[in-house]
Scaffold this active site. Structure first.
Site, PDB file in Angstrom:
ATOM      1  N   GLY A  81     -15.018 -21.313  -5.495  1.00 34.64           N
ATOM      2  CA  GLY A  81     -13.739 -21.708  -5.497  1.00 34.64           C
ATOM      3  C   GLY A  81     -13.266 -22.240  -4.210  1.00 34.64           C
ATOM      4  N   VAL A 125       0.771  -1.113   0.024  1.00 35.95           N
ATOM      5  CA  VAL A 125       0.108  -0.073  -0.081  1.00 35.95           C
ATOM      6  C   VAL A 125       0.844   1.287   0.094  1.00 35.95           C
ATOM      7  CG1 VAL A 125      -1.641   1.200   1.501  1.00 35.95           C
ATOM      8  CG2 VAL A 125      -2.204  -0.977   0.829  1.00 35.95           C
ATOM      9  N   ASN A 156     -14.627  -4.733   3.187  1.00 32.58           N
ATOM     10  CA  ASN A 156     -14.105  -6.139   2.850  1.00 32.58           C
ATOM     11  C   ASN A 156     -14.724  -7.079   3.400  1.00 32.58           C
ATOM     12  OD1 ASN A 156     -11.905  -4.959   1.868  1.00 32.58           O
ATOM     13  ND2 ASN A 156     -10.353  -5.558   3.148  1.00 32.58           N
ATOM     14  N   ARG A 206      -6.503  -3.071  -4.897  1.00 32.20           N
ATOM     15  CA  ARG A 206      -6.314  -4.520  -4.915  1.00 32.20           C
ATOM     16  C   ARG A 206      -4.981  -4.829  -5.599  1.00 32.20           C
ATOM     17  NH1 ARG A 206     -11.341  -5.304  -8.935  1.00 32.20           N
ATOM     18  NH2 ARG A 206     -10.553  -3.060  -9.297  1.00 32.20           N
ATOM     19  N   GLU A 207      -4.269  -5.835  -4.961  1.00 35.81           N
ATOM     20  CA  GLU A 207      -2.781  -6.007  -5.554  1.00 35.81           C
ATOM     21  C   GLU A 207      -2.995  -6.547  -6.751  1.00 35.81           C
ATOM     22  OE1 GLU A 207      -0.908  -8.701  -2.508  1.00 35.81           O
ATOM     23  OE2 GLU A 207      -1.092  -7.341  -1.041  1.00 35.81           O
ATOM     24  N   LYS A 218      -3.767 -14.627  -5.377  1.00 33.37           N
ATOM     25  CA  LYS A 218      -4.862 -14.453  -6.366  1.00 33.37           C
ATOM     26  C   LYS A 218      -3.897 -13.975  -7.726  1.00 33.37           C
ATOM     27  CE  LYS A 218      -5.431  -9.416  -5.752  1.00 33.37           C
ATOM     28  NZ  LYS A 218      -6.448  -8.596  -5.694  1.00 33.37           N
ATOM     29  N   ASP A 273      10.543   3.401   5.622  1.00 34.80           N
ATOM     30  CA  ASP A 273      10.446   2.207   6.111  1.00 34.80           C
ATOM     31  C   ASP A 273      11.403   1.778   7.221  1.00 34.80           C
ATOM     32  OD1 ASP A 273       8.471  -0.341   4.892  1.00 34.80           O
ATOM     33  OD2 ASP A 273      10.111  -0.997   6.168  1.00 34.80           O
ATOM     34  N   THR A 323      -5.478  -0.605   7.188  1.00 35.16           N
ATOM     35  CA  THR A 323      -6.854  -0.787   7.760  1.00 35.16           C
ATOM     36  C   THR A 323      -6.850  -0.887   9.148  1.00 35.16           C
ATOM     37  OG1 THR A 323      -7.013  -2.227   5.785  1.00 35.16           O
ATOM     38  CG2 THR A 323      -8.525  -2.624   7.369  1.00 35.16           C
ATOM     39  N   CYS A 331      -5.547  -9.575   3.382  1.00 32.91           N
ATOM     40  CA  CYS A 331      -6.399  -8.611   3.932  1.00 32.91           C
ATOM     41  C   CYS A 331      -7.864  -9.371   4.375  1.00 32.91           C
ATOM     42  CB  CYS A 331      -7.054  -7.346   2.645  1.00 32.91           C
ATOM     43  SG  CYS A 331      -5.788  -6.324   2.444  1.00 32.91           S
TER      44      CYS A 331
HETATM   45  P1  NAD Z   1       3.168  -4.666   4.017  1.00 32.21           P
HETATM   46  O1  NAD Z   1       3.447  -5.768   5.016  1.00 32.21           O
HETATM   47  O2  NAD Z   1       3.599  -4.987   2.587  1.00 32.21           O
HETATM   48  O3  NAD Z   1       3.913  -3.365   4.131  1.00 32.21           O
HETATM   49  C1  NAD Z   1       3.981  -2.566   5.470  1.00 32.21           C
HETATM   50  C2  NAD Z   1       5.357  -1.790   5.501  1.00 32.21           C
HETATM   51  O4  NAD Z   1       5.595  -1.073   6.846  1.00 32.21           O
HETATM   52  C3  NAD Z   1       6.512  -3.011   5.632  1.00 32.21           C
HETATM   53  O5  NAD Z   1       7.405  -2.695   4.486  1.00 32.21           O
HETATM   54  C4  NAD Z   1       7.122  -2.839   7.092  1.00 32.21           C
HETATM   55  O6  NAD Z   1       8.645  -2.839   7.083  1.00 32.21           O
HETATM   56  C5  NAD Z   1       6.875  -1.247   7.369  1.00 32.21           C
HETATM   57  N1  NAD Z   1       6.699  -1.099   8.699  1.00 32.21           N
HETATM   58  C6  NAD Z   1       6.144  -1.750   9.701  1.00 32.21           C
HETATM   59  N2  NAD Z   1       6.308  -0.837  11.023  1.00 32.21           N
HETATM   60  C7  NAD Z   1       6.831   0.192  10.736  1.00 32.21           C
HETATM   61  C8  NAD Z   1       7.432   1.333  11.300  1.00 32.21           C
HETATM   62  N3  NAD Z   1       7.138   1.390  12.514  1.00 32.21           N
HETATM   63  N4  NAD Z   1       7.969   2.158  10.508  1.00 32.21           N
HETATM   64  C9  NAD Z   1       8.388   2.132   9.566  1.00 32.21           C
HETATM   65  N5  NAD Z   1       7.685   1.314   8.396  1.00 32.21           N
HETATM   66  C10 NAD Z   1       7.328   0.100   9.292  1.00 32.21           C
HETATM   67  O7  NAD Z   1       1.616  -4.523   4.281  1.00 32.21           O
HETATM   68  P2  NAD Z   1       0.582  -3.951   3.171  1.00 32.21           P
HETATM   69  O8  NAD Z   1       0.053  -4.871   2.411  1.00 32.21           O
HETATM   70  O9  NAD Z   1       1.148  -2.553   2.508  1.00 32.21           O
HETATM   71  O10 NAD Z   1      -0.624  -3.319   4.220  1.00 32.21           O
HETATM   72  C11 NAD Z   1      -0.321  -2.094   4.761  1.00 32.21           C
HETATM   73  C12 NAD Z   1      -1.719  -1.854   5.474  1.00 32.21           C
HETATM   74  O11 NAD Z   1      -2.726  -1.453   4.322  1.00 32.21           O
HETATM   75  C13 NAD Z   1      -2.568  -2.963   6.145  1.00 32.21           C
HETATM   76  O12 NAD Z   1      -3.380  -2.498   7.120  1.00 32.21           O
HETATM   77  C14 NAD Z   1      -3.489  -3.547   5.209  1.00 32.21           C
HETATM   78  O13 NAD Z   1      -4.598  -4.358   5.727  1.00 32.21           O
HETATM   79  C15 NAD Z   1      -3.833  -2.400   4.340  1.00 32.21           C
HETATM   80  N6  NAD Z   1      -4.445  -2.588   3.142  1.00 32.21           N
HETATM   81  C16 NAD Z   1      -3.690  -3.669   2.253  1.00 32.21           C
HETATM   82  C17 NAD Z   1      -4.038  -3.749   1.142  1.00 32.21           C
HETATM   83  C18 NAD Z   1      -3.416  -4.637   0.146  1.00 32.21           C
HETATM   84  O14 NAD Z   1      -3.915  -5.048  -0.788  1.00 32.21           O
HETATM   85  N7  NAD Z   1      -1.942  -5.119   0.763  1.00 32.21           N
HETATM   86  C19 NAD Z   1      -5.011  -3.097   0.412  1.00 32.21           C
HETATM   87  C20 NAD Z   1      -5.913  -2.126   1.435  1.00 32.21           C
HETATM   88  C21 NAD Z   1      -5.355  -1.724   2.607  1.00 32.21           C
END
Ligand code: NAD
Length: 433
Positions: free
Chosen positions: A253, A11, A208, A154-155, A320, A30, A121, A260
């Site tokens: 499926g 995200v 979701n 969506r990824e 997916k 990060d 989220t 998520c």
């Molecule tokens: P991710 O695990 O891919 O990325 C999170 C990043 O945050 C990681 O790179 C991690 O190293 C970093 N991080 C963690 N703690 C940290 C800190 N204290 N300081 C700096 N960086 C830190 O997660 P994601 O898939 O990107 O999801 C992030 C959020 O977005 C979640 O809450 C998820 O539910 C939500 N979300 C995800 C998607 C999706 O499709 N992946 C879609 C919508 C919402």
């Protein structure tokens, strides 16, 4: 605008890169120093179509920067998005440690007004906790606002989803926060719903959960279809033609997975319970989803009789298509369950092999679907990558020990499979022998 994105995962990277593409100056932060080192060289640690090119373009235009230094990023930005992970705890609750840590660090490093936006989220009322945390650690009492702007991307199609969303939701408590966010999102020309923070937080969990409920609903119907010899694909088509229902998320499926839905449903059940409401409907959504995987294993057992020592070719590891993400992917559970019964596993996935190598043991990773099929007792489709839909099935048949395909995503037509001489087992449709 000067923006910081804290958390450079799926995200954070997409959000940061797209905001840069829209003309803002963005620092993606990060706490994983190795990840930042790679990103500085425009080497993208995740697979997301189009992302690498857009990152390169915006680094070159000096609008996109990467840093492990949260302090300096906060000081240089007026708007700070929190995009860290919010994984599940053992009890299903969302683990908000990352959110709290980031909120505290932002507070310690403020040097003027900041708008802190939760994009991760989170359960309802997290915004209030973020505000309290910042208040507590913001010793110089700089002005700030907290807002919620949940992400719906969506990824696999994340850039297009970010740039052309169905809607943007912003939860705010002040006119200033509202104006900043409206201005920031203005170039996207999409419907924007402005609400209070709690409603915005609930919109994400409710959306979701609703989508997951649609998947479990059609999976429940698929079980009934199997009992009477009806075709779930036709039932879903007939339902989906009703605009009140619509056909999306009605593909039967082996159930939903990914980073998520499973965790968000757990978190929604958990926060509801904490607030004194038993969201039993969602508990059943989850039960049906889990049962669907077990049903699939039973289909494999029924087809092979004895699983022990059989070689099973698995097509698809990612949760997916068009992503390398294997978090809570059905493939991992299915492979482990088959291994527990003594099966030998060969697998192929176009993108997710590197991630899977870190979690799967005693699996033979193959160079393509044909390599996986060669000498296997059956072929099992787990992810509906389009390249699997276009396989040369005559060649596959020759390579397999037996012409047996067990399809967890209904990617082939039963009649066609019969013509080709396969024993074909799918979901919610009559078995073809
Ligand atoms: P991710 O695990 O891919 O990325 C999170 C990043 O945050 C990681 O790179 C991690 O190293 C970093 N991080 C963690 N703690 C940290 C800190 N204290 N300081 C700096 N960086 C830190 O997660 P994601 O898939 O990107 O999801 C992030 C959020 O977005 C979640 O809450 C998820 O539910 C939500 N979300 C995800 C998607 C999706 O499709 N992946 C879609 C919508 C919402």
């Amino acid at each position: 605008m000067n923006i910081s994105i804290i958390g450079s995962g799926y995200v954070g990277l997409v959000t940061g890169t797209c905001f840069a593409e829209l003309g803002n100056k963005v620092i993606c932060v990060d706490n994983d120093a190795a990840k930042i080192k790679r990103l500085k060289k425009a080497s993208v640690p995740i697979y997301e179509p189009g992302l690498e090119d857009l990152i390169k373009k915006n680094i070159k235009s000096k609008r996109l920067f990467f840093s492990a230094d949260l302090k300096s990023a906060v000081r240089k930005s007026e708007v700070i998005f929190i995009t860290v992970g919010t994984p599940s705890k053992e009890n299903g609750e969302a683990d908000l440690t990352g959110i709290e840590n980031v909120a505290r660090s932002i507070a310690h490093n403020m040097n003027g007004y900041k708008l802190i936006v939760e994009k991760s989220t989170v359960p309802v009322e997290t915004g209030a906790w973020v505000k309290r945390t910042i208040d507590m650690h913001n010793h110089k009492k700089y002005k700030f606002d907290v807002a919620s702007s949940p992400e719906f991307l969506r990824e696999g199609q994340a850039i297009s989803d970010f740039m052309h969303p169905d809607r943007i939701v912003i939860g705010v408590e002040s006119g200033k926060a509202k104006d900043i966010l409206l201005n920031l999102y203005k170039p996207l020309k999409s419907a924007i719903l402005v609400t209070d923070i709690k409603s915005a937080e609930l919109i994400k969990h409710a959306s979701n959960s609703f989508l997951a409920a649609k998947i479990s609903f059609i999976n429940a119907v698929s079980n009934l279809c199997e009992k009477v010899g009806a075709d779930v694909a036709k039932v879903a088509e007939g339902m989906g033609l009703d605009r009140r229902i619509n056909g999306m998320f009605l593909d039967a499926g082996i159930g939903y997975g990914g980073s998520c839905f499973p965790k968000d449903i757990d978190a929604f059940i958990s926060i509801s319970e904490k607030l004194g409401y038993d969201f039993s409907l969602l508990k059943e959504v989850k039960n049906i989803n889990n049962a669907q995987k077990i049903n699939f294993i039973e289909k494999i057992q029924d087809s092979l009789w004895i699983v022990k020592d059989k070689t099973i070719a698995i097509l698809g590891l990612a949760f997916k298509p068009n992503t390398d993400d294997i978090r809570s992917a059905a493939s991992i559970d299915i492979i482990r369950m088959l291994q527990d019964q003594g099966a030998k596993i060969k697998v192929y996935d176009p993108c997710a092999v590197n991630n899977a190598k870190a979690v799967l043991k005693k699996v033979k990773f193959c160079k393509d679907s044909y390599d996986a099929a060669k000498g296997s007792d059956c072929l099992v489709v787990v992810t509906e990558w389009s390249e699997f839909k276009e396989l040369d099935l005559v060649r596959i048949k020759k390579l397999l020990k037996h012409p047996l395909i067990i399809d967890g995503r209904n990617i082939y037509e039963p009649i066609q499979m019969k013509k080709l001489g396969f024993k074909y087992v799918s979901i919610g449709r009559a078995k073809v022998v």
